[in-house]
Design a protein around this motif. Structure first.
Motif: not given
Length: 420
Positions: A200-205, A207-208, A212, A215
């Motif tokens: 989940q942390e990876y997904l936020e990175k 997306k940045s 979105e 991703t």
């Protein structure tokens, strides 16, 4: 036309090598050469023609034909994964244990489950001990290259990981973990639940970096690989025995399958659509289990293997159910038990001399810190199926990955709507 030469005494296949005499290929000092089969295969052979050539040769049985087809694919045609039209695989995202850990455990302060020292990594590029639990590349490395994505799959916790590495995938795996939280607690490693939080942390990175929309595209089209359970069965249940006070084998298998199912559903809810789930290997044939529970003859431990097979049956059935109920998804059971057991039963057919010991030290018990810079290694690494007393060599992994890809990749990549 290219000559294909097979010898039943050394179990080798030579592709594209002109052989003047049998002794030249066999390498036998005595000049003996037993039962040479020479079959001419065109480079442009079609599948129908290839099968006709092999099945028309009365010297070959079905098992030998299957072996030859695999060898022809990997050596003669040098086939990589050919993706169907309009199908892409932007990334490989991996969860699990030491089989697919590229070095995440290096950054855990309390665990003994590390291998960032020699002789691990002895055959890796530059001879670097990266934290991979083998002599060179892991199945995740081999698969990400086979899919044409990149050469190696980095560990998510690698401090040298760069932003450009994220869109093509990483591994969150941690050596020593399992579906049972007690397994990871005993080993002081990253439980699968924590691996999901890392994802989940990876997904936020991600997306940045790519936005979105991109991703979501990466998640829907990437391959997700889940490799666990060996530590649960071999360590938590059989070796340490803590769970045996609560479960018999069938009920513990149900418990593990339930935990696996929860992980799959969480990945699906986060956007995963192509999920490959490894079953249990023949854990009773691992060199360390032969030593600890295989008696004086160090035979495979049947009750351990029986537990693995029971788990696999239950897992396969559960994954079939999930595949039907999770819309627009491909959830695929990967049989690793039978391919690995076949190598163990027929080592020479795959080019191995030793399958009951690891290459490191005596091969009976050495793994992790017991396999260290003071340990001698076997002279020919590729002749051993196992590097230490638990983990295969890259040579073993290559054969297994090749078979897994050929048997399962189409199931993962087929359109989830029209393919069902």
């Amino acid at each position: 036309m290219v000559p294909l030469v097979l010898t039943d005494d050394v179990g080798k296949v030579a592709i594209g090598k002109q052989v003047e005499t049998a002794a030249e290929f066999s390498g036998d000092d005595s000049g003996r050469f037993v039962d040479v089969l020479i079959i001419s295969i065109p480079y442009s052979v079609s599948w129908n023609d290839l099968l006709s050539i092999l099945f028309s040769d009365k010297r070959l049985n079905v098992v030998l034909i299957q072996f030859l087809i695999l060898r022809i694919l990997s050596l003669l045609l040098n086939i990589k994964v050919v993706l169907p039209p309009n199908v892409t695989v932007p990334a490989l995202l991996v969860f699990g244990d030491s089989i697919v850990d590229s070095g995440n455990n290096n950054h855990l302060p309390l665990t003994f489950g590390k291998c960032n020292f020699h002789p691990y990594g002895l055959d890796f590029d530059g001879g670097v001990a990266t934290g991979r639990f083998t002599n060179s590349k892991t199945p995740a490395d081999l698969l990400v290259k086979e899919l044409g994505i990149k050469d190696l799959l980095p560990a998510y916790l690698d401090p040298n990981l760069q932003s450009k590495d994220l869109p093509t995938g990483v591994t969150f795996a941690s050596g020593g973990t399992g579906y049972d939280t007690q397994t990871s607690t005993l080993a002081e490693v990253i439980p699968l639940e924590k691996q999901l939080k890392m994802f989940q942390e990876y997904l936020e990175k991600l997306k940045s970096i790519v936005g979105e929309k991109k991703t979501s595209y990466i998640l829907a089209n990437s391959v997700f690989l889940l490799v666990a359970v060996s530590n649960d069965l071999a360590n938590t249940y059989f070796s340490f025995g803590f769970r045996r006070f609560q479960y018999d084998v069938p009920s513990y298998a149900d418990f593990l399958v339930s935990k696996c199912s929860e992980i799959i559903k969480e990945l699906y809810d986060l956007g995963a659509r192509r999920l490959a789930v490894f079953g249990a290997p023949p854990i009773g044939c691992l060199p360390i289990q032969r030593t600890l529970a295989g008696g004086l003859q160090r035979t495979c431990v049947d009750k351990y293997n029986d537990a693995a097979k029971l788990y696999n049956t239950k897992l396969s059935s559960k994954l079939d159910s999930l595949a039907k109920n999770l819309s627009r998804s491909n959830v695929v059971y990967i049989d690793i038990y039978n391919p690995l057991f076949d190598i163990i039963q027929n080592p020479q057919a795959y080019g191995f001399d030793t399958v009951d010991k690891g290459c490191c030290g005596t091969g009976d018990i050495e793994t992790l810190f017991l396999c260290n810079k003071f340990s001698k290694t076997c002279p020919e690494h590729a002749k051993f199926l196992f590097w230490d007393s638990i983990h295969p060599t890259e040579a073993g992994y290559k054969i297994l990955v090749n078979r897994v890809v050929q048997e399962n990749i189409h199931k993962l990549l087929i359109d989830p709507i029209y393919g069902k």
